[in-house]
Design a protein around this motif. Sequence first.
Motif, short mmCIF file in Angstrom:
data_model
loop_
_atom_site.label_atom_id
_atom_site.label_comp_id
_atom_site.label_asym_id
_atom_site.label_seq_id
_atom_site.Cartn_x
_atom_site.Cartn_y
_atom_site.Cartn_z
N THR A 107 19.09 -48.23 57.78
CA THR A 107 20.07 -47.22 58.14
C THR A 107 19.37 -46.22 59.04
O THR A 107 18.14 -46.10 59.02
CB THR A 107 20.63 -46.47 56.91
N GLN A 108 20.16 -45.51 59.80
CA GLN A 108 19.60 -44.42 60.59
C GLN A 108 19.37 -43.23 59.68
O GLN A 108 20.09 -43.02 58.70
CB GLN A 108 20.54 -44.05 61.73
N HIS A 109 18.32 -42.47 60.00
CA HIS A 109 18.02 -41.27 59.22
C HIS A 109 19.25 -40.38 59.18
O HIS A 109 19.91 -40.16 60.19
CB HIS A 109 16.84 -40.52 59.84
N PRO A 129 10.79 -42.58 64.49
CA PRO A 129 11.53 -43.06 65.67
C PRO A 129 10.61 -43.87 66.58
O PRO A 129 9.43 -43.56 66.72
CB PRO A 129 11.96 -41.77 66.37
N VAL A 145 19.67 -46.88 70.34
CA VAL A 145 19.20 -46.54 69.00
C VAL A 145 17.70 -46.21 69.00
O VAL A 145 17.14 -45.97 67.95
CB VAL A 145 19.49 -47.68 67.99
N ILE A 148 15.44 -42.79 67.18
CA ILE A 148 16.13 -42.38 65.95
C ILE A 148 15.32 -42.90 64.75
O ILE A 148 14.99 -44.09 64.68
CB ILE A 148 17.56 -42.95 65.90
N ARG A 150 14.58 -44.21 61.04
CA ARG A 150 15.36 -45.13 60.22
C ARG A 150 14.78 -45.20 58.81
O ARG A 150 13.64 -44.82 58.57
CB ARG A 150 15.32 -46.54 60.83
#
Length: 164
Positions: A107-109, A129, A145, A148, A150
Amino acid sequence: MSVLAPAPLQLRIVPVSFREATAFIAAHHRHHRPPRGMKFAVGVERVGKLVGVATVGRPVARLLDDDSTVEVTRTCTLGHHGANSKLYGACWRAARAMGYHRMITYTQHGETGASLRAAGLIAVDELRPRSGWSTPGRPRQDRGVDGIARVRWEIRAGDYTVAA
């Protein structure tokens, strides 16, 4: 005489082909393109209509590709409550039936990971990132993406129970 509320419409796991999964992702996913390949895909439908898909493939990170691990590379739903958790649970059950011992995803932070926790996955690592995949020797297009942070999530055979 009492009036009973109608039963909620159930979500049902269904098999989907690679072509069906990638077409659904292409039509409904704003952030990512469909994956280029996969080991298998599952779908979830409601009243006979496909409302979500998940694709599972080899781990993208080379060091995690150990022949006993699979990665959920995409999930895409139309927002029905519980659809994502149901897909993650189905992916894990299918992976276990195929002999895999670990399933990972990211998932993204800042994303809650609620659907992952509901399916029994736990957060195991926070990844900084990355600057991108492009290198001078192999230029690649930015996918939107990069840059970013994760979180990697996983579930292992024997460690956790799938609730979804």
